[in-house]
Design an enzyme around this catalytic site. Structure first.
Site, short mmCIF file in Angstrom:
data_model
loop_
_atom_site.label_atom_id
_atom_site.label_comp_id
_atom_site.label_asym_id
_atom_site.label_seq_id
_atom_site.Cartn_x
_atom_site.Cartn_y
_atom_site.Cartn_z
N ASN A 145 -33.72 50.20 75.99
CA ASN A 145 -33.84 51.58 75.48
C ASN A 145 -32.58 52.02 74.73
OD1 ASN A 145 -34.44 54.95 76.87
ND2 ASN A 145 -35.20 54.06 74.98
N CYS A 177 -38.92 49.51 75.27
CA CYS A 177 -38.33 48.18 75.02
C CYS A 177 -37.57 47.78 76.28
CB CYS A 177 -37.45 48.18 73.77
SG CYS A 177 -36.02 49.26 73.85
N ASP A 179 -36.08 41.40 69.66
CA ASP A 179 -34.89 41.97 70.31
C ASP A 179 -33.66 41.64 69.46
OD1 ASP A 179 -32.74 42.55 71.91
OD2 ASP A 179 -33.57 41.63 73.72
N ARG A 222 -34.44 49.10 70.04
CA ARG A 222 -35.75 49.21 69.38
C ARG A 222 -36.49 50.51 69.70
NH1 ARG A 222 -37.80 43.73 71.77
NH2 ARG A 222 -36.38 44.50 73.40
N SER A 223 -36.63 50.84 71.00
CA SER A 223 -37.44 52.04 71.30
C SER A 223 -36.77 53.34 70.86
CB SER A 223 -37.87 52.07 72.77
OG SER A 223 -36.78 52.08 73.65
#
Ligand code: 4NP
Length: 173
Positions: A17, A14, A136, A20-21
Site C-alpha cells: 500500500n 496491493c 510490483d 501500486r494501490s
C-alpha cells in the site's frame, strides 16, 4: 451492491500500500472527481502486508505521480481487513498474489466484485501486449514505476466506464 444503490465504493489493494494501490487510489479518485462523481463513488486503498503501516507513498511512486499532476501526499498505508468486505462494493487487486490473499479472507456473504485491476484495461498503454497484473515495482528501477502509472491510468478509465454503464446510468435515468 445493486444498480439501485445511491453510492458505490472501490478499494484498491496491493502488497505494501505504498506503490501500486496508492497510485490507483489517487488516479481513480481524480478521475471520479473530474467526472463529477465524488459524492457518489468512494475510493480507498490498502495493503495485504503490514511493513509500511501509516507510511506515505514510496518516494519513487510519489515522484512519478507528481510528474503526471497527481498529489498522493495525503495518503497513508493501512492493512486490508475483513470489515472491508462489508464496506466496499469493488475490491480490486493489483496482482494474483494480492487476489489470492483477498480470496482467503473473503467472507461467505460478500456480494461485491473481487478481481484484478487490469481486467478493466481495454487496451495496452504500450506496444507490449496488455499484462494481466500490475507488476510490483518496489525492488526495480524507475521504468517499473512509470509502467505502473501507465497501467493504472488505462485501467482506471476502463473501471470508471464499467461502473458508469453497470451502475451510474441506472441512477441518472
Ligand atoms: P506495493 O509495493 O505492493 O505496490 O506497495 C511494495 C511495497 C513494499 C514492499 C513490496 C511491494 N515491501 O516488500 O516492503
Amino acid at each position: 451492491m445493486t444498480t439501485a444503490s445511491t453510492s458505490l465504493s472501490v478499494l484498491f489493494v496491493c502488497l505494501g500500500n505504498i506503490c501500486r494501490s496508492p497510485t490507483a487510489h489517487g488516479v481513480f479518485a481524480t478521475l471520479v472527481a473530474s467526472k463529477g462523481y465524488s459524492e457518489t463513488i468512494t475510493v480507498d486503498s490498502a495493503g495485504t502486508g503490514d511493513w509500511h503501516l501509516d507510511h506515505a507513498p514510496d518516494q519513487r511512486t510519489a515522484e512519478v505521480a507528481k510528474s503526471k499532476g497527481y498529489d498522493l501526499s495525503a495518503l497513508r498505508a493501512r492493512l486490508v481487513t475483513p470489515e472491508d468486505f462489508d464496506q466496499f462494493d469493488y475490491i480490486i487487486a493489483m496482482d494474483n498474489a494480492n487476489l489470492s490473499d483477498l480470496r482467503a479472507m473473503q467472507p461467505e456473504g460478500f456480494s461485491g466484485h473481487l478481481g484484478l485491476f487490469l481486467d478493466f484495461c481495454q487496451q495496452s498503454p504500450s506496444e507490449q501486449p496488455k499484462p494481466q497484473e500490475v507488476p510490483d515495482p518496489y525492488y526495480g528501477g524507475e521504468e517499473g514505476f512509470e509502467l505502473v502509472f501507465a497501467l493504472v491510468e488505462e485501467a482506471s478509465m476502463g473501471l470508471l466506464e464499467h461502473i458508469e454503464s453497470n451502475h451510474l446510468q441506472a441512477l441518472r435515468s
